[in-house]
Design a protein around this motif. Sequence first.
Motif, PDB file in Angstrom:
ATOM      1  N   LEU A  30       0.589  -1.437  -0.033  1.00 39.49           N
ATOM      2  CA  LEU A  30       0.139   0.069   0.270  1.00 39.49           C
ATOM      3  C   LEU A  30       0.606   1.577  -0.081  1.00 39.49           C
ATOM      4  CD1 LEU A  30      -2.551  -0.863   2.713  1.00 39.49           C
ATOM      5  CD2 LEU A  30      -2.500  -1.186   0.254  1.00 39.49           C
ATOM      6  N   ASN A  50      -3.478   0.367  -2.964  1.00 38.71           N
ATOM      7  CA  ASN A  50      -2.625  -0.784  -3.494  1.00 38.71           C
ATOM      8  C   ASN A  50      -2.730  -0.018  -5.293  1.00 38.71           C
ATOM      9  OD1 ASN A  50      -4.900  -1.652  -4.481  1.00 38.71           O
ATOM     10  ND2 ASN A  50      -5.049  -4.126  -3.932  1.00 38.71           N
ATOM     11  N   ALA A  53      -5.740  -0.114  -7.308  1.00 39.96           N
ATOM     12  CA  ALA A  53      -6.599   0.679  -7.163  1.00 39.96           C
ATOM     13  C   ALA A  53      -6.378   2.650  -7.280  1.00 39.96           C
ATOM     14  CB  ALA A  53      -6.939   1.410  -5.593  1.00 39.96           C
ATOM     15  N   HIS A  64     -10.071   5.464  -6.146  1.00 42.97           N
ATOM     16  CA  HIS A  64     -10.355   4.387  -5.608  1.00 42.97           C
ATOM     17  C   HIS A  64      -9.424   3.956  -4.237  1.00 42.97           C
ATOM     18  CE1 HIS A  64     -12.053   2.998  -9.110  1.00 42.97           C
ATOM     19  NE2 HIS A  64     -13.290   2.433  -8.940  1.00 42.97           N
ATOM     20  N   TYR A  65     -10.037   3.205  -3.258  1.00 44.85           N
ATOM     21  CA  TYR A  65      -8.994   2.824  -2.619  1.00 44.85           C
ATOM     22  C   TYR A  65      -8.798   1.410  -2.066  1.00 44.85           C
ATOM     23  CZ  TYR A  65      -9.906   8.000  -2.084  1.00 44.85           C
ATOM     24  OH  TYR A  65      -9.698   9.505  -2.311  1.00 44.85           O
ATOM     25  N   PHE A  66      -7.711   1.343  -0.575  1.00 45.49           N
ATOM     26  CA  PHE A  66      -8.085  -0.534  -0.345  1.00 45.49           C
ATOM     27  C   PHE A  66      -8.185  -0.014   0.797  1.00 45.49           C
ATOM     28  CE2 PHE A  66      -6.346  -3.786   0.888  1.00 45.49           C
ATOM     29  CZ  PHE A  66      -6.650  -5.132   0.955  1.00 45.49           C
ATOM     30  N   ARG A  68      -8.400  -1.126   4.435  1.00 44.29           N
ATOM     31  CA  ARG A  68      -7.239  -2.026   5.432  1.00 44.29           C
ATOM     32  C   ARG A  68      -7.500  -2.356   5.861  1.00 44.29           C
ATOM     33  NH1 ARG A  68      -2.831   1.894   8.056  1.00 44.29           N
ATOM     34  NH2 ARG A  68      -4.548   3.269   8.156  1.00 44.29           N
ATOM     35  N   GLN A  71      -9.605  -5.517   3.911  1.00 46.91           N
ATOM     36  CA  GLN A  71      -9.061  -5.966   2.847  1.00 46.91           C
ATOM     37  C   GLN A  71      -9.776  -5.895   1.485  1.00 46.91           C
ATOM     38  OE1 GLN A  71      -5.559  -6.974   3.054  1.00 46.91           O
ATOM     39  NE2 GLN A  71      -5.831  -5.253   4.972  1.00 46.91           N
ATOM     40  N   LEU A  73     -10.198  -3.332  -2.464  1.00 45.06           N
ATOM     41  CA  LEU A  73     -10.421  -2.581  -3.032  1.00 45.06           C
ATOM     42  C   LEU A  73     -12.029  -1.986  -3.239  1.00 45.06           C
ATOM     43  CD1 LEU A  73      -8.662  -0.807  -5.242  1.00 45.06           C
ATOM     44  CD2 LEU A  73      -9.908  -2.553  -7.317  1.00 45.06           C
TER      45      LEU A  73
END
Length: 157
Positions: A30, A50, A53, A64-66, A68, A71, A73
């Motif tokens: 990340l 990541n 994303a 777009h995000y990941f 945490r 876990q 997208l």
Amino acid sequence: MNKVKFGSRETVEQIEEGYELAPKFGSDGLMPCITSDARSGEVLMLGWMNAEALRRTLESGEAHYFSRARQVLWHKGATSGLVQNVVEARIDDDQDAIWLRVEVSGSGASCHVGYRSCFYRAVPVGQEAGQSLKYLEDAKTFDPDEVYGDAPNPTQL
């Protein structure tokens, strides 16, 4: 087929002063992403990306995000309608952090708690250190229960 290709990281000069996007993700895969309002400059949130994303963000023009915590997208605004449309993306000098300048659809809010910014409280410093957090936003922009209902919270503990 992905249009965005990441370069390999060869030299310091290539990374710091070259023209090729060669992002460095942490050992967890990340990188941090600071997101701000394109008009006001206000910081809206800090998220994580990541490689997938980052690619989807650059290709679609929508953030777009990941997550945490979960876990997975996630496409910002897919549930709430508060899509972050990317006006500009910048990478830092050693290409291990990204900054998005966005316009947010709908109410313009980006915080899943209902505030405009995820940074809606100030932490007292100096002589005021140790005092209570101070709210900087007078009211929520939207009601999270109405917007998200039973949808999973992107930042669940």
